[in-house]
Design a protein around this motif. Sequence first.
Motif, PDB file in Angstrom:
ATOM      1  N   LEU A   1       1.040  -1.303   0.079  1.00  0.00           N
ATOM      2  CA  LEU A   1      -0.088   0.442  -0.289  1.00  0.00           C
ATOM      3  C   LEU A   1       0.863   1.337  -0.075  1.00  0.00           C
ATOM      4  O   LEU A   1       0.359   1.911  -0.742  1.00  0.00           O
ATOM      5  N   ASP A   2       2.236   1.772   0.867  1.00  0.00           N
ATOM      6  CA  ASP A   2       2.471   2.671   0.379  1.00  0.00           C
ATOM      7  C   ASP A   2       3.060   2.912  -0.397  1.00  0.00           C
ATOM      8  O   ASP A   2       3.097   3.622  -0.824  1.00  0.00           O
ATOM      9  N   LYS A   3       3.976   1.747  -1.043  1.00  0.00           N
ATOM     10  CA  LYS A   3       4.277   1.764  -2.709  1.00  0.00           C
ATOM     11  C   LYS A   3       3.715   2.141  -3.260  1.00  0.00           C
ATOM     12  O   LYS A   3       3.719   3.817  -3.724  1.00  0.00           O
TER      13      LYS A   3
ATOM     14  N   SER B   1       1.748  -2.260   4.348  1.00  0.00           N
ATOM     15  CA  SER B   1       2.104  -3.481   3.951  1.00  0.00           C
ATOM     16  C   SER B   1       1.066  -4.583   3.810  1.00  0.00           C
ATOM     17  O   SER B   1       1.200  -5.850   2.915  1.00  0.00           O
ATOM     18  N   VAL B   2      -0.220  -3.805   3.985  1.00  0.00           N
ATOM     19  CA  VAL B   2      -1.445  -4.547   3.045  1.00  0.00           C
ATOM     20  C   VAL B   2      -1.115  -4.655   2.044  1.00  0.00           C
ATOM     21  O   VAL B   2      -0.728  -3.098   1.176  1.00  0.00           O
ATOM     22  N   LYS B   3      -1.134  -5.778   0.913  1.00  0.00           N
ATOM     23  CA  LYS B   3      -1.446  -6.015  -0.688  1.00  0.00           C
ATOM     24  C   LYS B   3      -2.437  -5.443  -1.369  1.00  0.00           C
ATOM     25  O   LYS B   3      -3.431  -5.222  -0.664  1.00  0.00           O
ATOM     26  N   VAL B   4      -2.061  -4.495  -2.380  1.00  0.00           N
ATOM     27  CA  VAL B   4      -3.226  -4.312  -2.711  1.00  0.00           C
ATOM     28  C   VAL B   4      -3.144  -4.168  -4.098  1.00  0.00           C
ATOM     29  O   VAL B   4      -2.004  -4.961  -5.241  1.00  0.00           O
TER      30      VAL B   4
ATOM     31  N   ASP C   1       0.331   4.138   9.879  1.00  0.00           N
ATOM     32  CA  ASP C   1       0.296   4.028  10.816  1.00  0.00           C
ATOM     33  C   ASP C   1      -1.080   4.764  11.953  1.00  0.00           C
ATOM     34  O   ASP C   1      -1.293   4.846  12.853  1.00  0.00           O
ATOM     35  N   ALA C   2      -1.120   6.006  11.027  1.00  0.00           N
ATOM     36  CA  ALA C   2      -2.053   6.961  12.375  1.00  0.00           C
ATOM     37  C   ALA C   2      -3.267   6.551  12.333  1.00  0.00           C
ATOM     38  O   ALA C   2      -4.641   7.114  12.588  1.00  0.00           O
ATOM     39  N   GLY C   3      -3.444   4.945  10.852  1.00  0.00           N
ATOM     40  CA  GLY C   3      -4.863   5.175  11.032  1.00  0.00           C
ATOM     41  C   GLY C   3      -6.066   5.932  10.213  1.00  0.00           C
ATOM     42  O   GLY C   3      -6.681   5.596  10.296  1.00  0.00           O
ATOM     43  N   ARG C   4      -5.350   6.603   9.725  1.00  0.00           N
ATOM     44  CA  ARG C   4      -6.078   7.983   7.885  1.00  0.00           C
ATOM     45  C   ARG C   4      -6.184   7.074   6.551  1.00  0.00           C
ATOM     46  O   ARG C   4      -6.514   7.446   5.892  1.00  0.00           O
ATOM     47  N   VAL C   5      -5.785   6.333   6.639  1.00  0.00           N
ATOM     48  CA  VAL C   5      -5.756   5.106   4.816  1.00  0.00           C
ATOM     49  C   VAL C   5      -6.759   3.905   5.807  1.00  0.00           C
ATOM     50  O   VAL C   5      -6.102   3.211   6.593  1.00  0.00           O
ATOM     51  N   MET C   6      -7.926   3.778   5.139  1.00  0.00           N
ATOM     52  CA  MET C   6      -8.566   2.978   4.689  1.00  0.00           C
ATOM     53  C   MET C   6      -8.500   1.756   3.358  1.00  0.00           C
ATOM     54  O   MET C   6      -8.589   2.467   2.411  1.00  0.00           O
ATOM     55  N   VAL C   7      -8.326   0.559   3.268  1.00  0.00           N
ATOM     56  CA  VAL C   7      -8.401  -0.428   2.056  1.00  0.00           C
ATOM     57  C   VAL C   7      -9.784  -0.865   1.994  1.00  0.00           C
ATOM     58  O   VAL C   7     -10.192  -1.848   3.177  1.00  0.00           O
ATOM     59  N   ASN C   8     -10.554  -0.476   0.920  1.00  0.00           N
ATOM     60  CA  ASN C   8     -11.966  -1.468   1.322  1.00  0.00           C
ATOM     61  C   ASN C   8     -12.513  -1.591   2.406  1.00  0.00           C
ATOM     62  O   ASN C   8     -13.865  -2.610   3.146  1.00  0.00           O
ATOM     63  N   GLY C   9     -12.866   0.178   2.763  1.00  0.00           N
ATOM     64  CA  GLY C   9     -13.233   0.063   4.046  1.00  0.00           C
ATOM     65  C   GLY C   9     -12.938  -0.549   5.533  1.00  0.00           C
ATOM     66  O   GLY C   9     -13.224  -0.388   6.864  1.00  0.00           O
TER      67      GLY C   9
ATOM     68  N   ARG D   1       5.689  11.061  -0.084  1.00  0.00           N
ATOM     69  CA  ARG D   1       6.725  10.346  -0.153  1.00  0.00           C
ATOM     70  C   ARG D   1       5.783   9.098   0.698  1.00  0.00           C
ATOM     71  O   ARG D   1       5.637   8.836   1.248  1.00  0.00           O
ATOM     72  N   ARG D   2       6.694   8.230   0.230  1.00  0.00           N
ATOM     73  CA  ARG D   2       6.887   6.641   0.926  1.00  0.00           C
ATOM     74  C   ARG D   2       6.809   6.737   2.695  1.00  0.00           C
ATOM     75  O   ARG D   2       5.833   5.943   3.234  1.00  0.00           O
ATOM     76  N   THR D   3       7.656   7.321   2.761  1.00  0.00           N
ATOM     77  CA  THR D   3       7.554   7.497   4.385  1.00  0.00           C
ATOM     78  C   THR D   3       6.311   8.117   4.910  1.00  0.00           C
ATOM     79  O   THR D   3       5.872   7.757   5.924  1.00  0.00           O
ATOM     80  N   ILE D   4       5.864   9.407   4.027  1.00  0.00           N
ATOM     81  CA  ILE D   4       4.921   9.823   4.446  1.00  0.00           C
ATOM     82  C   ILE D   4       3.617   9.233   5.053  1.00  0.00           C
ATOM     83  O   ILE D   4       2.305   8.518   5.265  1.00  0.00           O
ATOM     84  N   ALA D   5       3.579   7.912   3.362  1.00  0.00           N
ATOM     85  CA  ALA D   5       2.165   7.076   2.952  1.00  0.00           C
ATOM     86  C   ALA D   5       2.427   6.309   4.851  1.00  0.00           C
ATOM     87  O   ALA D   5       1.706   5.672   5.021  1.00  0.00           O
ATOM     88  N   ASN D   6       3.795   5.936   4.872  1.00  0.00           N
ATOM     89  CA  ASN D   6       3.886   4.914   6.020  1.00  0.00           C
ATOM     90  C   ASN D   6       3.524   5.174   7.161  1.00  0.00           C
ATOM     91  O   ASN D   6       2.973   4.750   7.811  1.00  0.00           O
ATOM     92  N   GLU D   7       3.686   6.500   7.238  1.00  0.00           N
ATOM     93  CA  GLU D   7       3.112   7.935   8.687  1.00  0.00           C
ATOM     94  C   GLU D   7       1.686   7.267   9.192  1.00  0.00           C
ATOM     95  O   GLU D   7       0.679   7.140  10.005  1.00  0.00           O
ATOM     96  N   ALA D   8       0.981   7.587   7.958  1.00  0.00           N
ATOM     97  CA  ALA D   8      -0.281   7.501   7.254  1.00  0.00           C
ATOM     98  C   ALA D   8      -1.215   6.993   8.114  1.00  0.00           C
ATOM     99  O   ALA D   8      -2.413   6.370   8.352  1.00  0.00           O
TER     100      ALA D   8
END
Length: 79
Positions: A3-5, A38-41, A24-32, A15-22
Amino acid sequence: MRLDKFLKVSRLIKRRTIANEACDAGRVMVNGRPAKASVKVKPGDIIEIQFGTKTVKARVLDIQDTTKKEQAKELFEYL
């Protein structure tokens, strides 16, 4: 693809580090569901990203390891 990549390659997040932080903070959801970096997209997944008060929702159309700026828009569509 991780997901981060994907967020970096598609330029949804710069940036990938910002994607990682987002993630970790729970601001990104995949399929709800809250997603870790590390989630596979895969094509067809719905990604929701919270930027402060704004929420961006996008559907994954294609997966590529690298893209040019012009082609990055073809990897997803806004919902």
